[in-house]
Design a protein around this motif. Sequence first.
Motif, PDB file in Angstrom:
ATOM      1  N   ARG A  66       2.607   5.515  12.735  1.00  0.00           N
ATOM      2  CA  ARG A  66       1.298   4.890  12.472  1.00  0.00           C
ATOM      3  C   ARG A  66       0.831   5.125  11.043  1.00  0.00           C
ATOM      4  O   ARG A  66       0.188   4.267  10.450  1.00  0.00           O
ATOM      5  CB  ARG A  66       0.253   5.437  13.439  1.00  0.00           C
ATOM      6  CG  ARG A  66       0.562   5.192  14.901  1.00  0.00           C
ATOM      7  CD  ARG A  66      -0.612   5.584  15.796  1.00  0.00           C
ATOM      8  NE  ARG A  66      -0.942   7.004  15.688  1.00  0.00           N
ATOM      9  CZ  ARG A  66      -2.152   7.459  15.342  1.00  0.00           C
ATOM     10  NH1 ARG A  66      -3.130   6.617  15.053  1.00  0.00           N
ATOM     11  NH2 ARG A  66      -2.373   8.769  15.286  1.00  0.00           N
ATOM     12  N   PHE A  67       1.126   6.302  10.501  1.00  0.00           N
ATOM     13  CA  PHE A  67       0.692   6.663   9.153  1.00  0.00           C
ATOM     14  C   PHE A  67       1.890   6.667   8.210  1.00  0.00           C
ATOM     15  O   PHE A  67       3.017   7.011   8.605  1.00  0.00           O
ATOM     16  CB  PHE A  67       0.074   8.062   9.134  1.00  0.00           C
ATOM     17  CG  PHE A  67      -1.240   8.198   9.837  1.00  0.00           C
ATOM     18  CD1 PHE A  67      -1.761   7.194  10.641  1.00  0.00           C
ATOM     19  CD2 PHE A  67      -1.987   9.358   9.681  1.00  0.00           C
ATOM     20  CE1 PHE A  67      -2.984   7.329  11.286  1.00  0.00           C
ATOM     21  CE2 PHE A  67      -3.214   9.523  10.311  1.00  0.00           C
ATOM     22  CZ  PHE A  67      -3.701   8.507  11.124  1.00  0.00           C
ATOM     23  N   THR A  68       1.637   6.308   6.954  1.00  0.00           N
ATOM     24  CA  THR A  68       2.672   6.328   5.923  1.00  0.00           C
ATOM     25  C   THR A  68       2.120   6.985   4.673  1.00  0.00           C
ATOM     26  O   THR A  68       1.054   6.587   4.182  1.00  0.00           O
ATOM     27  CB  THR A  68       3.146   4.909   5.581  1.00  0.00           C
ATOM     28  OG1 THR A  68       3.633   4.263   6.758  1.00  0.00           O
ATOM     29  CG2 THR A  68       4.262   4.954   4.541  1.00  0.00           C
ATOM     30  N   ILE A  69       2.837   7.984   4.160  1.00  0.00           N
ATOM     31  CA  ILE A  69       2.443   8.647   2.924  1.00  0.00           C
ATOM     32  C   ILE A  69       3.355   8.148   1.804  1.00  0.00           C
ATOM     33  O   ILE A  69       4.561   7.944   2.011  1.00  0.00           O
ATOM     34  CB  ILE A  69       2.507  10.184   3.060  1.00  0.00           C
ATOM     35  CG1 ILE A  69       1.893  10.869   1.841  1.00  0.00           C
ATOM     36  CG2 ILE A  69       3.931  10.663   3.317  1.00  0.00           C
ATOM     37  CD1 ILE A  69       1.719  12.381   2.014  1.00  0.00           C
ATOM     38  N   SER A  70       2.773   7.944   0.629  1.00  0.00           N
ATOM     39  CA  SER A  70       3.561   7.457  -0.502  1.00  0.00           C
ATOM     40  C   SER A  70       2.962   7.979  -1.806  1.00  0.00           C
ATOM     41  O   SER A  70       1.826   8.478  -1.826  1.00  0.00           O
ATOM     42  CB  SER A  70       3.602   5.925  -0.513  1.00  0.00           C
ATOM     43  OG  SER A  70       2.299   5.383  -0.628  1.00  0.00           O
ATOM     44  N   ARG A  71       3.723   7.857  -2.880  1.00  0.00           N
ATOM     45  CA  ARG A  71       3.272   8.295  -4.201  1.00  0.00           C
ATOM     46  C   ARG A  71       3.278   7.106  -5.162  1.00  0.00           C
ATOM     47  O   ARG A  71       4.239   6.340  -5.181  1.00  0.00           O
ATOM     48  CB  ARG A  71       4.209   9.369  -4.764  1.00  0.00           C
ATOM     49  CG  ARG A  71       4.383  10.596  -3.923  1.00  0.00           C
ATOM     50  CD  ARG A  71       5.469  11.495  -4.465  1.00  0.00           C
ATOM     51  NE  ARG A  71       5.032  12.223  -5.638  1.00  0.00           N
ATOM     52  CZ  ARG A  71       4.782  13.531  -5.654  1.00  0.00           C
ATOM     53  NH1 ARG A  71       4.936  14.236  -4.541  1.00  0.00           N
ATOM     54  NH2 ARG A  71       4.404  14.123  -6.758  1.00  0.00           N
ATOM     55  N   ASP A  72       2.222   6.999  -5.944  1.00  0.00           N
ATOM     56  CA  ASP A  72       2.145   5.997  -6.999  1.00  0.00           C
ATOM     57  C   ASP A  72       2.202   6.742  -8.327  1.00  0.00           C
ATOM     58  O   ASP A  72       1.186   7.252  -8.798  1.00  0.00           O
ATOM     59  CB  ASP A  72       0.853   5.186  -6.859  1.00  0.00           C
ATOM     60  CG  ASP A  72       0.744   4.069  -7.893  1.00  0.00           C
ATOM     61  OD1 ASP A  72       1.455   4.121  -8.916  1.00  0.00           O
ATOM     62  OD2 ASP A  72      -0.061   3.151  -7.666  1.00  0.00           O
ATOM     63  N   SER A  73       3.385   6.789  -8.920  1.00  0.00           N
ATOM     64  CA  SER A  73       3.569   7.592 -10.127  1.00  0.00           C
ATOM     65  C   SER A  73       2.790   7.053 -11.317  1.00  0.00           C
ATOM     66  O   SER A  73       2.383   7.812 -12.196  1.00  0.00           O
ATOM     67  CB  SER A  73       5.056   7.668 -10.466  1.00  0.00           C
ATOM     68  OG  SER A  73       5.771   8.290  -9.427  1.00  0.00           O
TER      69      SER A  73
END
Length: 121
Positions: A66-73
């Motif tokens: 349900r949840f997604t973690i991501s990085r925006d460099s």
Amino acid sequence: QDQLVESGGGLVQAGGSLRLSCAASGRIFNNYVMGWFRQAPGKEREFVAAITWSRRTYYADSVKGRFTISRDSAKNTVILQMNSLEPEDTAVYYCAASEYGRSSESAYDYWGQGTRVTVSS
């Protein structure tokens, strides 16, 4: 200055989505594991998700799928995309940074001020 600033909380109906953001200083973002924790009313703070500098991800069982973690460099920002929200997801959500931690709260050195998420049934 090393700090974490969350944004994006609010009120949403069950089944809806919210996107939380955590802006970090470059030093922290580039060298630390970034995590999200949450604390529901009357409960202990608990791990939600984490992402390493190599973009390996970890999730609590309660949010997997349900949840997604991501990085925006480009923006030194960590994103938590929350879909299919349930009333049980209601909590204050905290962004945190750790040199080596994953799901253990005690391993995290820097914390944001928190952002409130309320899911109505």
